[in-house]
Write a protein that holds these residues in place. Structure first.
Motif, short mmCIF file in Angstrom:
data_model
loop_
_atom_site.label_atom_id
_atom_site.label_comp_id
_atom_site.label_asym_id
_atom_site.label_seq_id
_atom_site.Cartn_x
_atom_site.Cartn_y
_atom_site.Cartn_z
N GLY A 16 23.22 157.03 76.53
CA GLY A 16 23.45 156.78 75.11
C GLY A 16 24.67 155.91 74.91
N ARG A 76 18.18 164.65 77.06
CA ARG A 76 16.84 164.40 76.51
C ARG A 76 16.89 163.32 75.44
N LEU A 77 15.99 162.35 75.52
CA LEU A 77 15.89 161.26 74.56
C LEU A 77 14.48 161.21 73.97
N PRO A 78 14.29 160.78 72.72
CA PRO A 78 15.33 160.34 71.79
C PRO A 78 16.18 161.52 71.31
N ARG A 79 17.44 161.23 71.06
CA ARG A 79 18.39 162.24 70.64
C ARG A 79 18.59 162.14 69.13
N ARG A 80 18.56 163.27 68.44
CA ARG A 80 18.68 163.28 66.99
C ARG A 80 20.09 163.58 66.49
N TRP A 127 29.52 160.81 61.24
CA TRP A 127 28.12 160.65 61.65
C TRP A 127 27.18 161.27 60.62
N ASP A 177 22.50 158.21 65.93
CA ASP A 177 22.19 159.59 66.28
C ASP A 177 22.33 159.86 67.77
N ASP A 178 22.08 158.87 68.61
CA ASP A 178 22.10 159.09 70.06
C ASP A 178 23.46 158.78 70.68
N THR A 199 24.09 167.68 69.51
CA THR A 199 23.25 168.03 70.66
C THR A 199 24.01 168.91 71.64
N PRO A 216 24.52 163.44 67.96
CA PRO A 216 25.42 163.01 69.04
C PRO A 216 25.76 164.12 70.03
#
Length: 247
Positions: free
Chosen positions: A174, A103-107, A242, A193-194, A135, A109
């Motif tokens: 990503g 699922r994107l956008p990813r908040r 990160w 983040d992604d 994630t 990694p």
């Protein structure tokens, strides 16, 4: 009565994973896992332990826990945890996990473990990923990331993140950051983040195929003569790097 409970347990095992010990059971309940059965050698002691360590799961445990002789439990979980409890929970579907991972956008990694070999290390990585709010964790190769030993190592925190096995061409979308000694110093390179943060085995590192797919190679400084860091330690450093960049 115990024989009937064991037969019922066996019938519920299809599509389920073993929760061996209190902490995996606690986290499965806390993070919305579909817990099907709970058997314990001492129901009163189990509820007292939950009241001390995890009061939020006491109502669910009270409804689910059934007492059975310890020797029966050892037939269901040969390495019975000292807390004397085992559970069964439905394994999340592959489709649901892949949807969450992609699922994107990813908040946060996704951690990628290329062909890991040690079940305990994979469990420790999943525990780290859950703690850092990643994630999820994907593995390649033959190891099943939902193996009971991995679940034990993660303390059941599989249910707090998305965990799935994929083939290398099926990695989520990503930018791919691959940890490798030939890469850019990690201190000079923030992780978005992604990102997909990819780690190889301690003995062999990452494959040439994964390195070719990488958007960036990243190195963690290491003293001369030291061959490698433990896998979970490397993942912890990557996720902390990160997280530090988000302040």
């Amino acid at each position: 009565m115990d024989d009937e409970l064991v037969r019922d347990w066996r019938a519920a095992e299809r599509g389920a994973v073993l929760l061996d010990g209190f902490h995996p059971l606690k986290h499965a309940l806390r993070f919305g896992g579909e817990v099907r059965r709970v058997l314990t050698a001492d129901r009163g002691a189990l509820l007292a332990l939950a009241g001390e360590l995890a009061p939020d799961v006491v109502p669910a445990l009270d409804a689910l826990a059934v007492e059975v002789a310890e020797e029966r439990l050892r037939g269901l979980a040969p390495r019975l945890h000292p807390t004397g409890v085992v559970g069964l929970a439905a394994r999340p579907s592959v489709a649901a996990n892949r949807e969450a991972l992609g699922r994107l956008p990813r908040r946060a990694p996704v951690v990628v473990l290329e062909n890991p070999r040690n079940l305990g290390n994979v469990g420790a990585v999943i525990r780290l990923a859950a703690g850092f709010g990643a994630t999820g964790v994907v593995t390649t190769g033959e190891l099943d990331p939902w193996h009971p030993t991995v679940l034990r190592g993660s303390a059941g925190l599989h249910f707090a993140t998305a965990v799935e096995r994929v083939d290398l061409p099926e990695l989520p979308a990503g930018p791919l950051y691959v940890l490798d000694p030939e890469g850019t110093d990690i201190r000079d390179l923030p992780f978005p983040d992604d990102a997909l943060l990819a780690f190889g085995t301690e003995r062999h590192g990452v494959s040439a195929e994964l390195k070719e797919r990488a958007d960036r190679l990243v190195a963690v400084p290491m003293q001369a003569g030291v061959s490698s860091f433990n896998l979970a330690t490397s993942v912890a450093m990557g996720l902390f790097h990160w997280m530090s960049g988000r302040r």
